[in-house]
Enzyme design. Structure first.
Site, short mmCIF file in Angstrom:
data_model
loop_
_atom_site.label_atom_id
_atom_site.label_comp_id
_atom_site.label_asym_id
_atom_site.label_seq_id
_atom_site.Cartn_x
_atom_site.Cartn_y
_atom_site.Cartn_z
N HIS A 154 0.84 -1.20 0.00
CA HIS A 154 0.00 0.00 0.00
C HIS A 154 0.87 1.25 0.00
O HIS A 154 2.04 1.21 0.39
CB HIS A 154 -0.90 0.01 1.24
CG HIS A 154 -1.99 -1.02 1.21
ND1 HIS A 154 -3.04 -0.99 2.08
CD2 HIS A 154 -2.19 -2.10 0.41
CE1 HIS A 154 -3.85 -2.01 1.83
NE2 HIS A 154 -3.35 -2.70 0.82
N CYS A 180 -6.12 1.77 5.88
CA CYS A 180 -6.76 0.52 6.30
C CYS A 180 -6.18 0.11 7.67
O CYS A 180 -5.25 0.76 8.18
CB CYS A 180 -6.52 -0.58 5.26
SG CYS A 180 -4.80 -1.15 5.20
N GLU A 235 0.94 3.83 1.95
CA GLU A 235 1.48 4.18 3.26
C GLU A 235 2.69 3.33 3.60
O GLU A 235 3.67 3.83 4.16
CB GLU A 235 0.42 3.98 4.36
CG GLU A 235 -0.82 4.82 4.18
CD GLU A 235 -1.94 4.08 3.46
OE1 GLU A 235 -3.10 4.31 3.83
OE2 GLU A 235 -1.66 3.30 2.52
N CYS A 292 -2.35 -0.66 7.53
CA CYS A 292 -1.53 0.55 7.47
C CYS A 292 -1.60 1.33 8.78
O CYS A 292 -0.59 1.88 9.22
CB CYS A 292 -1.94 1.41 6.28
SG CYS A 292 -1.52 0.65 4.70
#
Length: 145
Positions: A53, A83, A55, A86
């Site tokens: 992701h 999410c 992040e 993360c």
């Protein structure tokens, strides 16, 4: 334009880079002392890695730049609410500030784990929210055709 809007616009540039790679358009930048020390965008399709992701990419880059895992003096700007995975990484890095654009009602950390972040992490939401949300909506609308 505020400082938060300026850095969020750079996170949006990262999200657009993801879009160019047919990735879900989420982008992130991490700032310390007025300098970008990490950036990233979704690479889950490219890397065949569900953990890639935006992040996570930015946190890894920032920790490498600083030479340490704690980012307590940093701000993470991300186009969409993180999410749970993360949010956990943000907590473990002890991120000083989290600034996100669009909320994620379906998969955002606030729905499933509202206390996931480090207690000292300051959270700001809704920065350039419309631009961040429309990038996501347009991407998924295009996928449904």
């Amino acid at each position: 334009m505020t400082i938060d809007e300026r850095y969020m616009s750079l996170a949006l540039s990262e999200a657009k880079a993801a879009l160019q790679q047919d990735e879900i358009p989420i982008g992130a930048v991490i700032v310390a002392n007025g300098e970008i020390i990490g950036r990233g965008h979704n690479l889950t399709e490219t890397l065949h890695d569900v953990t890639a992701h935006a992040e996570m990419q930015a946190i890894t880059a920032a920790a490498e730049t600083l030479g340490g895992k704690y980012l307590d003096k940093c701000t993470l700007y991300v186009t969409v609410e993180p999410c749970v995975m993360c949010a956990g990484a943000i907590a473990w890095s002890q991120m000083g500030r989290l600034v996100f654009g669009a909320s994620d009602e379906k998969r955002g950390y606030r729905r499933y784990a509202p206390d996931a972040l480090h207690p000292k992490t300051e959270v700001v939401s809704g920065i350039l929210e419309e631009e961040c949300a429309s990038l996501m909506k347009d991407f998924f609308k295009g996928k449904r055709k």
